[in-house]
Scaffold this motif. Structure first.
Motif, mmCIF file in Angstrom:
data_model
loop_
_atom_site.group_PDB
_atom_site.id
_atom_site.type_symbol
_atom_site.label_atom_id
_atom_site.label_comp_id
_atom_site.label_asym_id
_atom_site.label_seq_id
_atom_site.Cartn_x
_atom_site.Cartn_y
_atom_site.Cartn_z
ATOM 1 N N LEU A 144 0.877 -1.179 0.000
ATOM 2 C CA LEU A 144 0.000 0.000 0.000
ATOM 3 C C LEU A 144 0.911 1.224 0.000
ATOM 4 O O LEU A 144 2.011 1.182 0.569
ATOM 5 C CB LEU A 144 -0.884 0.010 1.261
ATOM 6 C CG LEU A 144 -1.953 -1.078 1.356
ATOM 7 C CD1 LEU A 144 -2.683 -1.005 2.701
ATOM 8 C CD2 LEU A 144 -2.962 -0.971 0.208
ATOM 9 N N ASP A 145 0.457 2.308 -0.613
ATOM 10 C CA ASP A 145 1.244 3.545 -0.601
ATOM 11 C C ASP A 145 1.429 4.018 0.838
ATOM 12 O O ASP A 145 0.615 3.696 1.713
ATOM 13 C CB ASP A 145 0.522 4.645 -1.386
ATOM 14 C CG ASP A 145 0.306 4.265 -2.847
ATOM 15 O OD1 ASP A 145 1.088 3.441 -3.358
ATOM 16 O OD2 ASP A 145 -0.653 4.787 -3.452
ATOM 17 N N THR A 197 -1.664 5.471 2.225
ATOM 18 C CA THR A 197 -2.867 4.623 2.220
ATOM 19 C C THR A 197 -2.959 3.876 3.545
ATOM 20 O O THR A 197 -1.949 3.410 4.072
ATOM 21 C CB THR A 197 -2.812 3.611 1.049
ATOM 22 O OG1 THR A 197 -2.738 4.341 -0.178
ATOM 23 C CG2 THR A 197 -4.034 2.716 1.024
ATOM 24 N N TYR A 252 -11.630 -0.933 -1.570
ATOM 25 C CA TYR A 252 -11.091 0.354 -1.123
ATOM 26 C C TYR A 252 -12.215 1.361 -0.898
ATOM 27 O O TYR A 252 -13.278 1.278 -1.521
ATOM 28 C CB TYR A 252 -10.158 0.944 -2.187
ATOM 29 C CG TYR A 252 -8.900 0.135 -2.406
ATOM 30 C CD1 TYR A 252 -7.746 0.401 -1.668
ATOM 31 C CD2 TYR A 252 -8.874 -0.893 -3.347
ATOM 32 C CE1 TYR A 252 -6.586 -0.353 -1.874
ATOM 33 C CE2 TYR A 252 -7.723 -1.644 -3.548
ATOM 34 C CZ TYR A 252 -6.592 -1.373 -2.808
ATOM 35 O OH TYR A 252 -5.450 -2.123 -3.008
ATOM 36 N N HIS A 289 -0.042 2.209 -7.823
ATOM 37 C CA HIS A 289 -0.962 3.343 -7.590
ATOM 38 C C HIS A 289 -2.283 3.148 -8.348
ATOM 39 O O HIS A 289 -2.857 4.129 -8.839
ATOM 40 C CB HIS A 289 -0.352 4.666 -8.065
ATOM 41 C CG HIS A 289 0.816 5.152 -7.254
ATOM 42 N ND1 HIS A 289 1.008 4.844 -5.924
ATOM 43 C CD2 HIS A 289 1.862 5.957 -7.590
ATOM 44 C CE1 HIS A 289 2.112 5.438 -5.490
ATOM 45 N NE2 HIS A 289 2.662 6.094 -6.476
ATOM 46 N N GLN A 290 -2.733 1.918 -8.447
ATOM 47 C CA GLN A 290 -3.826 1.647 -9.385
ATOM 48 C C GLN A 290 -5.101 2.452 -9.102
ATOM 49 O O GLN A 290 -5.709 3.012 -10.022
ATOM 50 C CB GLN A 290 -4.170 0.149 -9.420
ATOM 51 C CG GLN A 290 -5.216 -0.157 -10.492
ATOM 52 C CD GLN A 290 -5.448 -1.622 -10.693
ATOM 53 O OE1 GLN A 290 -4.587 -2.433 -10.367
ATOM 54 N NE2 GLN A 290 -6.605 -1.975 -11.222
ATOM 55 N N VAL A 291 -5.515 2.490 -7.841
ATOM 56 C CA VAL A 291 -6.788 3.169 -7.548
ATOM 57 C C VAL A 291 -6.667 4.664 -7.849
ATOM 58 O O VAL A 291 -7.522 5.257 -8.519
ATOM 59 C CB VAL A 291 -7.214 2.922 -6.082
ATOM 60 C CG1 VAL A 291 -8.432 3.764 -5.735
ATOM 61 C CG2 VAL A 291 -7.497 1.434 -5.850
ATOM 62 N N LYS A 292 -5.564 5.250 -7.385
ATOM 63 C CA LYS A 292 -5.389 6.697 -7.597
ATOM 64 C C LYS A 292 -5.339 7.009 -9.101
ATOM 65 O O LYS A 292 -5.924 8.001 -9.558
ATOM 66 C CB LYS A 292 -4.107 7.181 -6.908
ATOM 67 C CG LYS A 292 -4.196 7.099 -5.384
ATOM 68 C CD LYS A 292 -2.865 7.449 -4.739
ATOM 69 C CE LYS A 292 -2.926 7.215 -3.243
ATOM 70 N NZ LYS A 292 -1.605 7.271 -2.609
ATOM 71 N N LEU A 321 -6.972 7.322 0.829
ATOM 72 C CA LEU A 321 -7.360 5.980 0.389
ATOM 73 C C LEU A 321 -7.233 4.994 1.543
ATOM 74 O O LEU A 321 -6.225 5.009 2.271
ATOM 75 C CB LEU A 321 -6.451 5.560 -0.778
ATOM 76 C CG LEU A 321 -6.800 4.258 -1.480
ATOM 77 C CD1 LEU A 321 -8.197 4.328 -2.104
ATOM 78 C CD2 LEU A 321 -5.773 3.948 -2.578
HETATM 79 N N1 URA Z 1 -4.067 1.838 -5.257
HETATM 80 C C1 URA Z 1 -3.378 2.978 -4.970
HETATM 81 O O1 URA Z 1 -3.409 3.916 -5.738
HETATM 82 N N2 URA Z 1 -2.692 3.021 -3.825
HETATM 83 C C2 URA Z 1 -2.656 2.012 -2.922
HETATM 84 O O2 URA Z 1 -2.006 2.133 -1.866
HETATM 85 C C3 URA Z 1 -3.378 0.843 -3.239
HETATM 86 C C4 URA Z 1 -4.066 0.775 -4.409
#
Ligand code: URA
Length: 239
Positions: A102-103, A106, A133, A185-188, A201
């Protein structure tokens, strides 16, 4: 298993260090003192005591941590503390590694194990274990956002669009999002590609294991717990 080997396997130092601790009388096994490093024990249901802590022998460890903000998922952090400082040193020494990362900013559920098969199984794109998330957004929620994320967004350096498994508005600036890949950084990046921005996040869950239902004991940020067979089954993993 010989006691000195057994202690070594559980993260208490080199065989020599373990031998010295046993000979010094620092170790009790199943409640009784034992000063013989070569004493042979059946590891089934074995407990041992060292430095005042009682440990149950385990071939592998599986852990869940509620990661706080401001910790890096690496042994050599650059700007913050390491998440490994939140775990007992013997568990780190025996090789517990985080399942993905995780970042630093996060928060939420992070799993660890020293079982390479488990780490591989959960990280494998083929297994498609969902990660859930909750994202705080910079801009007010646009109704089109869930649809864009579910349809898939193209990220720089990815050959094909990445689609969310689930995306739902929780309030005017909060999105619930589930994905089954684990790109950087997939979700961001997905939220940015869909026209908004993640300000904070939190990973609420992994598979059917969640910080927000009774599948895990309550974990405050920084707390961790062992995972048992039932927890592993919620992750779709069997020994
Ligand atoms: N996606 C993100 O951008 N950050 C995370 O820490 C996990 C998933």
């Amino acid at each position: 298993m010989q006691l000195e080997r057994l202690l070594q396997s559980q993260g208490f130092g080199s065989r020599k260090v373990c031998r010295q601790r046993i000979e010094a009388g620092d170790v009790r096994v199943n409640g009784a003192a034992c000063r013989d490093p070569q004493a042979d024990f059946d590891t089934a249901a074995l407990t041992f005591e060292i430095d005042g802590d009682v440990w149950a022998y385990a071939e592998h460890v599986y852990l869940a941590l509620h990661k706080p903000a401001g910790f890096e998922c690496t042994h050599q952090p650059q700007h913050h503390r390491s998440v490994y400082t939140l775990l007992p040193p013997p568990l780190v020494r025996r090789g517990a590694q985080s399942v993905g990362r995780l970042d630093a900013d996060t928060t939420g559920l992070l799993l660890f194990s020293d079982d390479g098969r488990f780490i591989h199984a959960l990280a494998s794109p083929k297994r498609r274990v969902a990660k859930h998330y909750r994202a705080a957004l910079k801009h007010p929620f646009d109704e089109a956002l869930p649809g864009k994320l579910l349809a898939g967004v193209l990220l720089t350096d990815e050959p094909a669009p990445l689609a969310a498994l689930a995306a739902q508005q929780l309030d005017t600036r909060t999105l619930a999002l589930s994905i089954d890949q684990g790109k950087y950084h997939q979700v961001k990046r997905m939220v940015a590609a869909a026209g908004n921005r993640v300000e904070a996040l939190h990973r609420t869950g992994f598979g059917a294991l969640s910080l927000e239902n009774s599948s895990l004991p309550p974990l405050a940020p920084g707390d961790w717990c062992y995972l048992d067979k039932n927890h592993l089954a919620l992750l779709g993993y069997r020994h």
